[in-house]
Write an enzyme that holds these catalytic residues in place. Structure first.
Site, short mmCIF file in Angstrom:
data_model
loop_
_atom_site.label_atom_id
_atom_site.label_comp_id
_atom_site.label_asym_id
_atom_site.label_seq_id
_atom_site.Cartn_x
_atom_site.Cartn_y
_atom_site.Cartn_z
CB CYS A 55 -0.90 0.00 1.23
SG CYS A 55 -2.03 1.40 1.27
CB CYS A 59 -1.19 4.29 7.95
SG CYS A 59 -2.31 4.84 6.64
CB CYS A 62 -0.52 0.31 8.38
SG CYS A 62 -1.41 -0.98 7.47
CB CYS A 99 -15.23 -7.13 8.15
SG CYS A 99 -16.56 -6.90 9.33
CB CYS A 130 -18.42 -4.87 7.01
SG CYS A 130 -17.50 -3.37 7.44
CB CYS A 190 -17.99 0.35 10.49
SG CYS A 190 -16.80 -0.37 11.61
NE ARG A 262 -16.86 -5.03 15.12
CZ ARG A 262 -17.18 -4.83 13.85
NH1 ARG A 262 -16.30 -4.44 13.00
NH2 ARG A 262 -18.41 -5.04 13.44
#
Ligand code: SAM
Ligand code: DTB
Ligand code: SF4
Length: 335
Positions: A55, A59, A62, A99, A130, A190, A262
């Site tokens: 990616c 971030c 991550c 998800c 999701c 979410c 959650r």
């Protein structure tokens, strides 16, 4: 009184909630929780990484960013059948929602059509869907809505003030814009964040303020505890006081009385007692299954034992009741 929906919280009010003695904030949150939910019922969802690593975003938390030197094995978009097999296995384990996460800054239109086949296939198994695919255009959000997607996950991650220390390749406003597009097309959202990245209590309050003052509260609010990944800039970060996590969950319940909260990443590092306190504070949803996206989750066997010890029930889709057309009924079991 116990479901006052506000969108005008001030930062000081939220900081004051986090500053309360733990017993007081817990009592307040549990009172609201009981008025709006069955306080012994937990919803479970299972995660699958459908496209892993490589990616371009930066971030700092991550495992999947090319900017971070992690040992992660990258994987292109999974085949439809692989995804459906994983969804079936999750359903057999009792998950009601599946998800799917992809390590994209944003999907291309071609990517989106491939994911839509997955969404339709998972739906046909009688599960809620999701996806979390990064930023969306309004046309892409509408396409997902028309395809029958139930939830879209897109986190704010942290406060607007702290954000620049965590991500530089997209802005906080980009995230708000995607959330607005989701709302505009009527997708359930979410959205939550990550704790333990070195932010202050005021940052945590500020992130919660952003979420609760959105025009509509997200239907689901994931609170992640940073999973420290070797090779990321946040590896070695001082760990968060576990009671701070409990306070944040309690404040989230007070601020968003009707949203599912959650208890997300980080459970494998949490004690059973800490998780029990989080459920008392108003968390009513978890990820269940051996893995999150790239990191391990709390083991399913341990979760089942914990649920039995705490007298919690969790919602399952009974496979034998699967009906043609993808309808399903749920039942609650003690495992
Ligand atoms: N690439 C898409 C995006 O960033 O929107 C979707 C996948 S991304 C992995 C989904 C969310 O997982 C992030 O926004 C972040 O809140 C959470 N996350 C990722 N890595 C994490 C970690 N190491 N610890 C805790 N939460 C994490
Ligand atoms: C969310 O808030 N947490 C999940 C889900 N939404 C996509 C992801 C957690 C990722 C944890 C680290 C990993 O597995 O790489
Ligand atoms: Fe990419 Fe999402 Fe990870 Fe950021 S959180 S590096 S966008 S996969």
């Amino acid at each position: 009184m116990n479901a006052v929906i506000r969108h005008d919280w001030t930062l000081d009010e939220i900081v004051a909630l986090l500053n309360l003695p733990l017993n007081d904030v817990l009592f307040h949150a549990q009172t609201i929780h009981r008025a709006n939910f069955d306080s012994n019922r937990i919803k479970i969802s299972t995660l699958l990484s459908i496209k892993t690593g490589a990616c371009a975003e930066d971030c700092a938390y991550c495992a999947q960013s090319t900017k971070n030197e992690t040992t992660l094995k990258t994987e292109r978009l999974l085949a439809l059948e692989t995804v459906l097999n994983a969804a079936r296995a999750a359903r057999e384990q009792g998950a009601t929602r599946f998800c799917m996460g992809a390590a994209w800054r944003n999907p291309t239109d071609h990517n989106l059509e491939q994911v839509i086949e997955m969404i339709e296939g998972v739906h046909a198994l009688g599960m809620e869907t999701c996806v979390t695919l990064g930023m969306l255009t309004i046309a892409q959000a509408r396409r997902l809505k028309d395809a029958g997607l139930d939830y879209y996950n897109h986190n704010l991650d942290t406060s607007p003030e702290f954000y620049g220390q965590i991500i530089t390749t997209r802005t906080f406003q980009d995230r708000l814009d995607t959330l607005e597009r989701l709302r505009e097309v009527g997708l359930k959202t979410c959205s939550g964040g990550i704790l333990g990245m070195g932010e202050s209590r005021r940052d945590r309050a500020s992130m919660l303020r952003q979420l609760t003052n959105l025009p509509a509260h997200p239907e689901s609010v994931p609170i992640n505890l940073l999973v420290q990944i070797e090779g990321t800039p946040l590896f070695g970060q001082a760990s968060l006081d576990p009671f701070e996590l409990v306070r944040v969950i309690a404040a989230t319940r007070i601020l968003m009385p009707l949203s599912d909260i959650r208890l997300s990443a980080g459970r494998s590092e949490m004690s059973d007692e800490l998780q029990a306190l989080c459920f008392l504070a108003g968390a009513n949803s978890i990820f269940y299954g051996e893995n999150l996206l790239t990191a391990p989750n709390a083991a399913a066997k341990r979760d089942r034992e914990l649920f039995t010890r705490l007298g919690l029930t969790f919602e399952t889709v009974a496979a034998e009741r699967d009906e043609p057309g993808g309808c399903h009924r749920s039942e609650y079991i003690h495992d």
